[in-house]
Design a protein around this motif. Structure first.
Motif, PDB file in Angstrom:
ATOM      1  N   ASP A  95     -34.806  89.507  53.517  1.00  0.00           N
ATOM      2  CA  ASP A  95     -34.932  88.076  54.072  1.00  0.00           C
ATOM      3  C   ASP A  95     -33.487  87.654  54.426  1.00  0.00           C
ATOM      4  O   ASP A  95     -33.223  86.339  54.057  1.00  0.00           O
ATOM      5  CB  ASP A  95     -35.469  87.174  53.004  1.00  0.00           C
ATOM      6  N   THR A  96     -32.612  88.436  54.704  1.00  0.00           N
ATOM      7  CA  THR A  96     -31.198  88.024  55.181  1.00  0.00           C
ATOM      8  C   THR A  96     -30.868  88.659  56.758  1.00  0.00           C
ATOM      9  O   THR A  96     -31.548  89.484  57.382  1.00  0.00           O
ATOM     10  CB  THR A  96     -30.220  88.688  54.261  1.00  0.00           C
ATOM     11  N   SER A  97     -30.143  87.608  57.517  1.00  0.00           N
ATOM     12  CA  SER A  97     -29.961  87.878  58.818  1.00  0.00           C
ATOM     13  C   SER A  97     -28.535  88.344  59.179  1.00  0.00           C
ATOM     14  O   SER A  97     -27.764  88.619  58.293  1.00  0.00           O
ATOM     15  CB  SER A  97     -30.156  86.400  59.443  1.00  0.00           C
ATOM     16  N   GLU A  98     -28.275  88.477  60.425  1.00  0.00           N
ATOM     17  CA  GLU A  98     -26.827  89.131  60.939  1.00  0.00           C
ATOM     18  C   GLU A  98     -26.783  88.314  62.465  1.00  0.00           C
ATOM     19  O   GLU A  98     -27.530  88.050  63.093  1.00  0.00           O
ATOM     20  CB  GLU A  98     -26.735  90.373  60.841  1.00  0.00           C
ATOM     21  N   THR A 113     -39.364  95.162  62.895  1.00  0.00           N
ATOM     22  CA  THR A 113     -39.689  94.503  61.650  1.00  0.00           C
ATOM     23  C   THR A 113     -40.441  95.590  60.854  1.00  0.00           C
ATOM     24  O   THR A 113     -40.900  96.501  61.488  1.00  0.00           O
ATOM     25  CB  THR A 113     -40.680  93.410  61.653  1.00  0.00           C
ATOM     26  N   TYR A 130     -28.517  87.519  67.741  1.00  0.00           N
ATOM     27  CA  TYR A 130     -29.129  86.977  66.300  1.00  0.00           C
ATOM     28  C   TYR A 130     -30.139  88.068  65.889  1.00  0.00           C
ATOM     29  O   TYR A 130     -30.974  88.041  66.570  1.00  0.00           O
ATOM     30  CB  TYR A 130     -29.554  85.515  66.537  1.00  0.00           C
ATOM     31  N   PRO A 132     -32.698  88.059  63.016  1.00  0.00           N
ATOM     32  CA  PRO A 132     -33.280  87.312  62.033  1.00  0.00           C
ATOM     33  C   PRO A 132     -33.583  87.860  60.802  1.00  0.00           C
ATOM     34  O   PRO A 132     -33.438  89.302  60.837  1.00  0.00           O
ATOM     35  CB  PRO A 132     -34.690  86.760  62.486  1.00  0.00           C
ATOM     36  N   PRO A 133     -34.142  87.265  59.635  1.00  0.00           N
ATOM     37  CA  PRO A 133     -34.165  88.035  58.470  1.00  0.00           C
ATOM     38  C   PRO A 133     -35.368  88.783  58.682  1.00  0.00           C
ATOM     39  O   PRO A 133     -36.245  88.644  59.597  1.00  0.00           O
ATOM     40  CB  PRO A 133     -34.852  86.807  57.640  1.00  0.00           C
ATOM     41  N   TRP A 135     -35.716  91.956  60.013  1.00  0.00           N
ATOM     42  CA  TRP A 135     -35.517  92.862  61.553  1.00  0.00           C
ATOM     43  C   TRP A 135     -34.500  93.864  61.184  1.00  0.00           C
ATOM     44  O   TRP A 135     -33.285  93.450  60.995  1.00  0.00           O
ATOM     45  CB  TRP A 135     -35.083  91.995  62.682  1.00  0.00           C
ATOM     46  N   TYR A 154     -22.713  88.895  58.152  1.00  0.00           N
ATOM     47  CA  TYR A 154     -24.066  88.692  57.332  1.00  0.00           C
ATOM     48  C   TYR A 154     -23.783  88.391  55.966  1.00  0.00           C
ATOM     49  O   TYR A 154     -22.639  88.694  55.325  1.00  0.00           O
ATOM     50  CB  TYR A 154     -24.681  90.226  57.751  1.00  0.00           C
TER      51      TYR A 154
END
Ligand code: S6P
Ligand code: ZN
Length: 193
Positions: A95-98, A113, A130, A132-133, A135, A154
């Motif tokens: 559940d973290t993005s970058e 995903t 971007y 997303p969480p 991915w 990130y």
């Protein structure tokens, strides 16, 4: 690792940041099983264990609230007709993005995903991607002779999960056909699902 606020500069002339804590070099031999054309991979490796990409990391404590940053530099080239690319990964904390920012070159960010939804974003000088969480993401260099240089940031507690991509790859492969890039099915992925 630095204490308190700091800055650094990314010079595109020698493309190394003026400050980094960790330098990762991924050569062909560390990418076994990642390219679909195994015969092309083996014959290239027999000739030379060339560098495919490098990562310069500005480390931070791996805790919530910190941001890990750096640049990745993906060399131009292909294994068979598949472009040089990063291994690709999910974040361990899914559940973290970058965020990525393209500083040089021409490439793609391939994302998917765990359920198999996929997306592709083109990257040129100035493009922000971007991720997303949830991915997974892989950078691909499309340029015939220029490096793809990307800045990234990130959450520092995100970690990396390479396992599923190492085993079955991404759902889609990006290959060159008639001088253009084309997205094709990855049969290994289809067979595993
Ligand atoms: C980390 C971030 C990048 C990649 C780098 C290399 O979350 O996405 O630093 O690590 O682009 O890719 P890979 O898949 O070999 O770690
Ligand atoms: Zn990542």
């Amino acid at each position: 690792m630095r204490e308190g606020p700091f800055s650094y500069h990314i010079s595109l002339d020698d493309r190394n940041p003026t400050h980094f804590d960790n330098h990762i070099i991924r050569s062909l031999s560390s990418m076994e099983g990642y390219f679909y054309d195994e015969a092309a991979y083996s014959s290239m490796l027999a000739e030379e264990d060339q560098v495919l990409y490098e990562v310069f990391e500005i480390k931070r404590p791996e805790t919530v609230g910190e941001l890990l940053q750096g640049i990745s530099v993906i060399r131009p080239g292909k294994v068979g007709n598949e472009y040089f690319m990063t291994k690709g990964h999910f974040h361990k904390v899914l559940d973290t993005s970058e965020v990525y920012y393209c500083l040089r070159g021409h490439g793609l960010m391939l994302m998917e995903t765990p359920e198999g939804e996929w997306a592709l974003e083109e990257m040129k000088l100035g493009t922000v991607v971007y991720v997303p969480p949830r991915w997974g993401h892989r950078s691909i260099n499309l340029h015939p002779d220029q490096e793809l240089i990307l800045f990234f940031a990130y959450p520092a507690h995100a970690g990396h999960d390479y396992k599923s991509i190492e085993e079955r790859g991404f759902r889609k492969l990006v290959v060159e056909r008639n001088g253009k890039h084309e997205v094709v099915e990855n049969e290994r992925w289809d067979q595993s699902s």
